[in-house]
Structures are given as C-alpha cells and as structure tokens.
Design an enzyme around this catalytic site. Structure first.
Site, PDB file in Angstrom:
ATOM      1  N   GLU A   1       0.598  -1.091  -0.255  1.00 53.00           N
ATOM      2  CA  GLU A   1       0.099   0.182   0.212  1.00 53.00           C
ATOM      3  C   GLU A   1       0.884   1.610   0.361  1.00 53.00           C
ATOM      4  O   GLU A   1       1.776   1.165   0.314  1.00 53.00           O
ATOM      5  CB  GLU A   1      -0.975   0.304   1.150  1.00 53.00           C
TER       6      GLU A   1
ATOM      7  N   CYS B   1      -0.090   5.533  10.388  1.00 57.45           N
ATOM      8  CA  CYS B   1       0.919   4.810  10.575  1.00 57.45           C
ATOM      9  C   CYS B   1       0.836   3.418  11.746  1.00 57.45           C
ATOM     10  O   CYS B   1      -0.042   3.481  12.643  1.00 57.45           O
ATOM     11  CB  CYS B   1       1.661   5.128  11.937  1.00 57.45           C
TER      12      CYS B   1
END
EC number: 2.1.1.192
Length: 364
Positions: free
Chosen positions: A106, A356
């Site tokens: 990704e 994150c």
C-alpha cells in the site's frame, strides 16, 4: 522470547526490468539494445520523470512504429491499483497495489494546506515484528524493486496533477517495510526521487524522509551516501528494557547504538533527526520515560533532535490504545523541559487503516 526478525526476504521478487530500475548508463544500454538512437534514452526518462507518463503509447514524440517495442522492453505494467479508499473529505487516499507476481502492498497520498505528501512502501510486509504495528505483525513477503518504489511516487504525483491540479512536494518512506533492510534499492530510489528531470522527479532532498527502526550500520551508510534526506528513527521507548519488546530489533542494536548512529547522521549531513514515538497508554507514556527520553536525546543529539509523538493507531487484535490527551500533553511538556523539540503528529487516515502502523495490504 525475542520475535524472529526477517532481514532476508523469504520470497525474492524478480519483477520485470523497468526504466525506473536503470540509471543513466543503464537507460543508454537498454536503448542501444533496441537499436534506437542514443538520444531516446534521455527522451524516455524525461517522459517518465518529467511528464509522469509510464506508457510509451502516450509518448507522442516517439515514432509510432517503436512504441510497442519500447513498452515491452522498458515499461512493463508493474503495478495495478486493486483498490482506492479515501477519507478526510478526499484529502487522504490509500491505494492497495498488486504487483506482477500478485504481491500486495500500500501507499497513502495526503493533501495538506501547504504540502502534498505520498507515504510509500519499500517492502511488501515487514520483518521487524513490532507488536503494535499491523505491518510488522504480518511478516515480510519480499523487498520491492527500485521501480516498484518509484512507481508509487509517480502515481501519486500524477494523481495530484490530474485530480487536483497540484504538485507532489514530499515523499516519506513510512509505508510498509523497513527501508534500510532493502538498502540498495531504496538508495537508488531516493537518488531518482531527488534528481532533477530527466534523471529523476526533482523532489527536494529535504522533503524526503527515510524511516528506520534503528539498523545502526545502515544509518551510517546512509549518512556516508550524503543524500541529505531527513532521517526518522522509530524509537518508541527511551529504555532498552521496554524497547526490546516494542521494537525487537533493539535486541541486536541497543538504543545507545541507534542514537550514536543518528548522531553520526546528523553530524555528516547537518540535518535534524526526527525521533518517532508512538504513545501507548500505560506502556511508554509514563512521566519518567518522558524525562529519560528528553535527557538521552539532549545528551546525544542536542538541538539536532525533534520528537514526533504519534498517538497510537488501533490495529486488529491489539488491546493497546492511545494515551489520553492530558497524558500526551504532559509528555510533550516534559520532553521540552529537557531542551528537546517535541510535537504531536497530525494523524491522517485512521478510519481507512491508512495511518502509521495500520498498513496491512488486506482486501482487493
């Protein structure tokens, strides 16, 4: 028991050769192999890096008779967008990529008022086994090629231009993988990201960030390469006892070794080092750990350290969560009291698992 770290890819990938894998000499050689005049090498590089075109059939300055041949030899279709998901009123877009061999990974494109950032992957999966990170818990599939890394950048830049009439300004190696465990390909990618067209995308080195969990020898090698990019050290704890658990690579390179390497990087490049710290409720957010973090960073890095606090993002199967805001504010206050710059990251993409520690390349 120390989790098994994976520095070597279990399934080495061999994607087809792409123009973005090649330096200037390689491009010249590839063009010569096709029996084309030498000037075509620079022309093709300008189309790819300068105009963001990856299909020779759209390169109108090429003779129609050679476009298919060039496409087959130098521009294979490396990545297919399997899914695009947006949030933040369309300002954050996560793309799930499928490589030629079916490998999934990704990237995330984020628009801000004064900058546009693409967060890219350097590996499919990650072998560093950090327990609070979905990518690390999934293990390592393989390294990405230089071209697979650069295609994420080109695609992000093209999307900004075509969809928003805007330009890409920042590139962060904070997607899937440990960049310094794929050192040679990441180094080549950084060189082409920062080189001016027709040799690269022309992104300022100061706007490129390479993140690492602390592979100390590779940090020193990156310093010696003198690329001038920003180094982000994922520390997450100021004491070895806790970091051994949160960042298992700490069992190989202790905090002191990682910080010494970061200091070497700062000395060689003159660049401030970003210290990444995911703040986890009742795990690493105690006042004494804030004090110790500030003390250690001030002693080793002084004004060349900046702490980037990251409120922990939720991941499947984890009971950990982010620290309460009052605890977060106290942590910032205590780190700053030791003379170290400290801010809290503006988290993007949490609701689409694009923040994150959340990238897991599922679906598609």
């Amino acid at each position: 028991m120390v989790p098994e770290l994976m520095f070597d890819e279990p399934r080495p990938g061999r994607p087809p050769r792409h123009l973005a894998d090649l330096d200037a000499a390689g491009r010249a050689s590839a063009v010569a192999e096709l029996g084309l005049p030498a000037f075509r090498a620079k022309q093709l590089a300008h189309q790819y890096y300068g105009r963001l075109i990856a299909d020779p059939r759209q390169m109108t300055d090429l003779p129609a008779a050679v476009r298919d041949r060039i496409a087959g030899a130098m521009f294979p279709n490396l990545l297919t967008a399997s899914a695009d998901i947006t949030c933040d009123a369309g300002q954050t877009r996560k793309t799930l990529w499928r490589a030629v061999d079916g490998t999934m990974f990704e990237s995330v494109l984020m628009r801000y008022p004064r900058r546009n950032t693409v967060c890219i992957s350097s590996q499919a999966g990650c072998g560093m086994a950090c327990p609070f990170c979905a990518t690390g818990q999934g293990g390592l599939t393989r390294n990405l090629s230089t071209a697979e890394i650069l295609e994420q950048v080109r695609a992000g830049a093209a999307a900004l231009r075509d969809d928003f009439g805007d330009r890409l300004s920042n590139v962060v190696f904070m997607g899937m993988g440990e960049p310094l465990a794929n050192y040679a390909r990441v180094l080549a990618a950084v060189q082409r990201i920062t080189a001016r067209p027709p040799s690269g995308f022309g992104i300022s080195a100061r706007a490129v960030t390479v993140s690492t969990v602390g592979l100390a020898p590779a940090i020193r090698n990156l310093a010696d390469a003198r690329l001038g990019v920003t180094l982000a050290l994922s520390l997450h704890a100021p004491d070895d006892g806790l970091r051994d658990t949160l960042v298992p690579v700490n069992n190989r390179w202790r905090i002191s070794e990682a910080l010494d390497a970061a200091r070497y990087y700062a000395n060689v490049t003159g660049r401030r080092v970003s210290i990444e710290y995911a703040l986890i409720r009742d795990v690493n957010d105690q006042p004494w750990r804030a004090d110790l973090l500030g003390k250690r960073l001030h002693r080793v890095l002084g004004p060349l350290a900046h702490v980037n606090l990251i409120p922990l993002n939720p991941t499947p199967g984890s009971d950990w969560d982010a620290s309460p805001k009052p605890v977060e504010r106290e942590f910032v206050k205590r780190v700053r009291a030791k003379g170290v710059s400290c801010t809290v990251r503006d988290t993007r993409g949490r609701e689409i698992s694009a923040a994150c520690g959340q990238l897991a390349a599922v679906g598609g």
